[in-house]
Design a protein around this motif. Structure first.
Motif, PDB file in Angstrom:
ATOM      1  N   ASP A  44      -6.452   8.514  13.493  1.00 50.67           N
ATOM      2  CA  ASP A  44      -5.495   8.001  12.929  1.00 50.67           C
ATOM      3  C   ASP A  44      -4.769   9.080  11.805  1.00 50.67           C
ATOM      4  N   TRP A  45      -5.550   9.451  11.107  1.00 46.45           N
ATOM      5  CA  TRP A  45      -4.692  10.459   9.874  1.00 46.45           C
ATOM      6  C   TRP A  45      -4.078  11.327  10.587  1.00 46.45           C
ATOM      7  N   LEU A  46      -4.510  12.020  11.782  1.00 46.96           N
ATOM      8  CA  LEU A  46      -4.007  13.107  12.381  1.00 46.96           C
ATOM      9  C   LEU A  46      -2.784  12.659  13.166  1.00 46.96           C
ATOM     10  N   LEU A  47      -2.934  11.583  14.139  1.00 45.91           N
ATOM     11  CA  LEU A  47      -1.919  11.408  15.033  1.00 45.91           C
ATOM     12  C   LEU A  47      -0.946  10.175  14.682  1.00 45.91           C
ATOM     13  N   GLY A  48      -1.460   9.467  14.021  1.00 48.18           N
ATOM     14  CA  GLY A  48      -1.106   8.080  13.713  1.00 48.18           C
ATOM     15  C   GLY A  48      -0.198   7.915  12.030  1.00 48.18           C
ATOM     16  N   TYR A  49      -0.888   8.018  11.018  1.00 51.51           N
ATOM     17  CA  TYR A  49      -0.366   7.504   9.888  1.00 51.51           C
ATOM     18  C   TYR A  49       0.971   8.510   9.327  1.00 51.51           C
ATOM     19  N   PRO A  50       0.647   9.886   9.365  1.00 52.39           N
ATOM     20  CA  PRO A  50       1.660  10.841   9.156  1.00 52.39           C
ATOM     21  C   PRO A  50       3.212  10.361   9.871  1.00 52.39           C
ATOM     22  N   VAL A  52       3.861   7.710  11.188  1.00 51.67           N
ATOM     23  CA  VAL A  52       4.323   6.289  10.558  1.00 51.67           C
ATOM     24  C   VAL A  52       5.286   6.360   9.264  1.00 51.67           C
ATOM     25  N   PHE A  53       4.526   7.202   8.588  1.00 52.17           N
ATOM     26  CA  PHE A  53       5.240   7.509   7.303  1.00 52.17           C
ATOM     27  C   PHE A  53       6.648   8.271   7.520  1.00 52.17           C
ATOM     28  N   GLU A  54       6.505   9.094   8.188  1.00 47.70           N
ATOM     29  CA  GLU A  54       7.831   9.784   8.894  1.00 47.70           C
ATOM     30  C   GLU A  54       8.865   8.982   9.236  1.00 47.70           C
ATOM     31  N   ALA A  55       8.491   7.997  10.187  1.00 49.78           N
ATOM     32  CA  ALA A  55       9.385   7.076  10.714  1.00 49.78           C
ATOM     33  C   ALA A  55      10.113   6.070   9.723  1.00 49.78           C
ATOM     34  N   LEU A  56       9.102   5.740   8.801  1.00 51.08           N
ATOM     35  CA  LEU A  56       9.516   4.893   7.758  1.00 51.08           C
ATOM     36  C   LEU A  56      10.684   5.742   6.856  1.00 51.08           C
ATOM     37  N   SER A  57      10.451   6.865   6.448  1.00 53.70           N
ATOM     38  CA  SER A  57      11.192   7.868   5.675  1.00 53.70           C
ATOM     39  C   SER A  57      12.729   7.955   6.200  1.00 53.70           C
ATOM     40  N   ARG A  58      12.860   7.553   7.270  1.00 54.03           N
ATOM     41  CA  ARG A  58      14.222   7.821   8.008  1.00 54.03           C
ATOM     42  C   ARG A  58      15.116   6.551   7.845  1.00 54.03           C
ATOM     43  N   ARG A  59      14.377   5.504   7.358  1.00 52.57           N
ATOM     44  CA  ARG A  59      14.955   4.129   7.063  1.00 52.57           C
ATOM     45  C   ARG A  59      14.849   3.601   5.659  1.00 52.57           C
ATOM     46  N   VAL A  60      13.911   3.954   4.989  1.00 45.51           N
ATOM     47  CA  VAL A  60      13.643   3.276   3.624  1.00 45.51           C
ATOM     48  C   VAL A  60      13.792   4.351   2.426  1.00 45.51           C
ATOM     49  N   ARG A  82       2.466   6.827  -2.256  1.00 45.00           N
ATOM     50  CA  ARG A  82       2.562   8.206  -2.852  1.00 45.00           C
ATOM     51  C   ARG A  82       3.375   8.974  -1.931  1.00 45.00           C
ATOM     52  N   THR A  83       3.231   8.962  -0.922  1.00 46.78           N
ATOM     53  CA  THR A  83       4.207   9.796   0.047  1.00 46.78           C
ATOM     54  C   THR A  83       5.609   9.686   0.049  1.00 46.78           C
ATOM     55  N   LEU A  84       5.978   8.058   0.173  1.00 44.22           N
ATOM     56  CA  LEU A  84       7.360   7.867   0.414  1.00 44.22           C
ATOM     57  C   LEU A  84       8.233   7.602  -1.029  1.00 44.22           C
ATOM     58  N   GLY A  85       7.036   7.077  -2.065  1.00 49.58           N
ATOM     59  CA  GLY A  85       7.888   6.797  -3.342  1.00 49.58           C
ATOM     60  C   GLY A  85       8.540   5.249  -3.122  1.00 49.58           C
ATOM     61  N   VAL A  86       8.010   4.636  -2.554  1.00 51.07           N
ATOM     62  CA  VAL A  86       8.441   3.097  -2.089  1.00 51.07           C
ATOM     63  C   VAL A  86       7.423   2.215  -2.949  1.00 51.07           C
ATOM     64  N   ARG A  87       8.100   1.112  -3.165  1.00 54.47           N
ATOM     65  CA  ARG A  87       7.228   0.049  -3.887  1.00 54.47           C
ATOM     66  C   ARG A  87       6.305  -0.858  -2.747  1.00 54.47           C
ATOM     67  N   ALA A 105      -6.737   0.838  -4.444  1.00 55.63           N
ATOM     68  CA  ALA A 105      -5.255   1.162  -4.074  1.00 55.63           C
ATOM     69  C   ALA A 105      -4.614   1.036  -5.326  1.00 55.63           C
ATOM     70  N   THR A 106      -4.540   2.070  -6.170  1.00 56.28           N
ATOM     71  CA  THR A 106      -4.004   2.017  -7.380  1.00 56.28           C
ATOM     72  C   THR A 106      -2.502   1.910  -7.316  1.00 56.28           C
ATOM     73  N   GLU A 107      -1.608   2.417  -6.364  1.00 55.98           N
ATOM     74  CA  GLU A 107      -0.375   2.672  -6.134  1.00 55.98           C
ATOM     75  C   GLU A 107       0.424   1.396  -5.501  1.00 55.98           C
ATOM     76  N   VAL A 108      -0.446   0.637  -5.231  1.00 58.74           N
ATOM     77  CA  VAL A 108       0.332  -0.592  -4.324  1.00 58.74           C
ATOM     78  C   VAL A 108       0.676  -1.508  -5.343  1.00 58.74           C
ATOM     79  N   ALA A 109       1.768  -2.106  -5.405  1.00 59.60           N
ATOM     80  CA  ALA A 109       2.255  -3.038  -6.548  1.00 59.60           C
ATOM     81  C   ALA A 109       1.741  -4.382  -6.579  1.00 59.60           C
ATOM     82  N   GLU A 110       1.542  -4.811  -5.129  1.00 56.25           N
ATOM     83  CA  GLU A 110       1.180  -6.308  -5.190  1.00 56.25           C
ATOM     84  C   GLU A 110       0.330  -6.462  -3.882  1.00 56.25           C
ATOM     85  N   PHE A 111      -0.329  -7.679  -4.079  1.00 56.15           N
ATOM     86  CA  PHE A 111      -1.098  -8.042  -2.728  1.00 56.15           C
ATOM     87  C   PHE A 111      -0.983  -9.493  -2.541  1.00 56.15           C
TER      88      PHE A 111
END
Length: 274
Positions: A44-50, A52-60, A82-87, A105-111
């Motif tokens: 997942d960390w090789l072929l998935g999440y990077p 996902v983050f890249e696809a999101l970075s194009r839109r948010v 951390r990667t995207l600088g989003v909330r 998960a210290t960088e997550v704003a809310e749950f």
């Protein structure tokens, strides 16, 4: 979190929680949450999440609001912040998963907890984007899948993107670095139960049961719940070489991942409700 710990998180974190259900199965309760956090998820960390983050970075953009629907113990949500600088707002149906995420998960704003199929405390159109990683595989019926997609659509502002990460249930019996889906030679129809073998951080394996949702079925399900402009991408190891953590890239040979990449990124945009 120091750099060493952050690298460990990327290589060892589990994927998502069971946000569409009430916390049954292998990941239920406090012990289940701890077990989920102990899944290595190297593929997942090789072929998935990077990707996902890249696809999101194009839109948010930086400072935007991202919901992680099915955040589980929170490592992926934390890395997204951390990667995207989003909330990032973490969402899950398991209170125990959320308790673990709050402590790590210290960088997550809310749950926020999912109760009776609805995310508590989040109004309509509150999210600029949503990611949903491996949640659909925990859902046993088409109705359950449609309900989760509809709730995600409710959370998104009009035009906001949803990025789904799923494992192709057709990749059966293949020994990937950190997982094996189904039984070799088996063919699984929509919603059929199938075994999933996951590698733990300590090198041992755990078997759980998921449900098969063929990747070519996802576009129609998304369109039925108000999404448009559906695009699917199957990342390759060659693409991952410049996106994934270099230490992780060097850790395994990735022979199976090269031969038959198992993960699919499905992106779609929330069409305004009538």
């Amino acid at each position: 979190m120091d750099n060493g710990s952050e690298g460990r998180t990327q290589e060892q974190a589990g994927s998502s929680g069971r946000a569409g259900e009430g916390g049954g199965g292998a990941w239920s309760g406090a012990a289940g949450a701890q077990a989920f956090a102990a899944v290595e998820a190297a593929t997942d960390w090789l072929l998935g999440y990077p990707f996902v983050f890249e696809a999101l970075s194009r839109r948010v953009g930086e400072g935007g609001v991202l919901v992680d629907y099915g955040c589980g113990p929170g490592q992926v949500a934390d890395q997204a912040a951390r990667t995207l600088g989003v909330r990032v707002l973490g969402v899950d149906a398991s209170a125990e998963m959320l308790a673990l995420a709050r402590s790590t998960a210290t960088e997550v704003a809310e749950f926020h907890l999912v109760m009776d199929g609805r995310v508590t405390g989040l109004p309509d159109g509150c999210a600029d984007a949503v990611m949903c990683n491996h949640v659909l595989a925990s859902l046993p019926t088409e109705e359950a899948v449609l309900a989760v997609l509809a709730e995600i659509h409710r959370l998104l502002r009009p035009g906001g993107p949803l990025v789904l990460l799923t494992t192709d249930p057709a990749c059966t019996g293949i020994e990937y670095a950190s997982s094996r889906v189904g039984t070799a030679g088996a063919v699984y129809g929509p919603g059929e139960e199938m075994p999933l073998r996951l590698r733990r951080i300590d090198g041992s394996w755990q078997e759980v049961h998921n449900y098969a949702w063929p990747v070519d079925l996802l576009p129609s399900l998304l369109e039925r719940t108000g999404f448009r402009d559906v695009v699917q991408h199957r990342p390759t190891v060659d693409e991952a070489l410049v996106r994934a953590d270099p230490a992780l890239v060097q850790r395994y040979a990735w022979a199976a991942e090269r031969a038959e990449p198992p993960l699919v990124i499905t992106s779609a945009l929330a069409h305004p409700s009538p």
